[in-house]
Design an enzyme around this catalytic site. Sequence first.
Site, PDB file in Angstrom:
ATOM      1  CG  HIS A 125      -1.928   0.965   1.377  1.00 11.53           C
ATOM      2  ND1 HIS A 125      -1.690   2.282   1.708  1.00 11.53           N
ATOM      3  CD2 HIS A 125      -3.262   0.857   1.205  1.00 11.53           C
ATOM      4  CE1 HIS A 125      -2.844   2.937   1.736  1.00 11.53           C
ATOM      5  NE2 HIS A 125      -3.808   2.103   1.427  1.00 11.53           N
ATOM      6  CG  ASP A 202       0.544  -2.233   5.899  1.00 10.09           C
ATOM      7  OD1 ASP A 202      -0.415  -2.382   6.683  1.00 10.09           O
ATOM      8  OD2 ASP A 202       0.434  -1.682   4.795  1.00 10.09           O
ATOM      9  CD  GLN A 205      -6.835  -4.813   4.285  1.00  8.59           C
ATOM     10  OE1 GLN A 205      -7.775  -5.492   4.684  1.00  8.59           O
ATOM     11  NE2 GLN A 205      -6.998  -3.558   3.898  1.00  8.59           N
ATOM     12  CB  CYS A 366      -3.488   3.133  -1.701  1.00  6.85           C
ATOM     13  SG  CYS A 366      -4.741   4.372  -1.429  1.00  6.85           S
TER      14      CYS A 366
END
Length: 408
Positions: A125, A202, A205, A366
Amino acid sequence: MSARFDVDTARKDFPILSKPVRGRRLVYLDSAGSAQKPRHVIDSVRDVYENDYANVHRGLHYLSERASARYEEARETVRAFINAPEQHEVVFTGGTTEAINLVAWSYGRSVLGPGDEVLITCAEHHSNIVPWHLVREQTGCVVKAVPVQDDGTFRLEDFARLITERTRVVSCFHVSNVLGTVLPLRDIARLAHAQGAVVVVDGAQGIVHLPVDVQELEVDFYAFSGHKLYGPSGIGVLWGRAELLEAMPPWQGGGGMIDTVTLSATTWADLPDKFEAGTPPIAQAIGLAAAIDYVSDIGIDAIARHEQEVLLYATQRLASVPGLSLVGTAAGKASVVSFVMDCAHPHDVSTIIDQYGVAVRAGHHCAQPLMDRFELSSTARASLALYNTTEDIDILVESLEKVREIFQ
Ligand code: PMP
């Protein structure tokens, strides 16, 4: 933790799901964008404002003590959810984006020099690309990316090849917001640590679809947002290893993060306050804890099993739509389904199926470098959450048939 999960019962916990959209049943398939909120979360946020609201940490009065206690209880709820060793390793942020920027600006700027490498993947992202580009401008570091295979898988050999003695940071997703691919974080962490690099995850999700135990994953930082985990927007988490966070300088200055200030100098507060300058998102942190309680009550494993069943059904049904191609079919993927249709642009697909009450995201998500890799400008994306059913998928597929009728 309950092993049985009844989706129809769970759906009743989400008031918005019973509100018709364009006169039809809402088929909400944009939870990777932001998830809907259960009543438990909505009530808990209202309860803070109705009963326990004041600024935290600064007042010695009753309401400030109540709000501070609830805010810190929320930190403990997060700690337990990700099995972090220490509560003070949990830093509240505005979201994943802010959490990754914190690591990039504070850790990245302190350790990176010219020629040092930051390794990301080509499916990140933008919030896990742009902060490293910004830090690159200041430090002269090099940002490299692990390639993706045609089916959306990543090869561990590529990580092994690209993680070198120059690598200082490996920053990658847990679950791709476009492909649904799950990365083998522990294997990646072992490769990174063998070269003295840290691993930043990250988890925007990942936290939603998988049980996350930061100790088992052996990573160094894990970032996520509340709003994708059925919690409020405006709140996120950065977990980091205490020894790293302690050595890192603050990245924002202001109230709440200091020990002493004179007109000529400042000393910092201890963790986690050092990284929480200004008034934090108080009710949002408490709402996030309520979301975690809600998810934990059902059981993240039970949620994952349910989502996998619906994902399998969706994959089979969508494969039967003529002219539709799935983007991302890695084994063991999470319930994010990107697709393109040969007859219509993803924006048209999304606009048309919206007329049938079906909400999907269309665009580059993104993740423009990933779109470039697949030579696409955009995809449509149906992302599943605990409240989605096979009936939702049937309605999605019926609405896609309408798209075909219009464009053929
Ligand atoms: N990373 C991934 C994989 C995401 O899906 C998102 C949200 N779309 C983000 C980062 C950014 O999260 P936020 O906007 O909540 O900061």
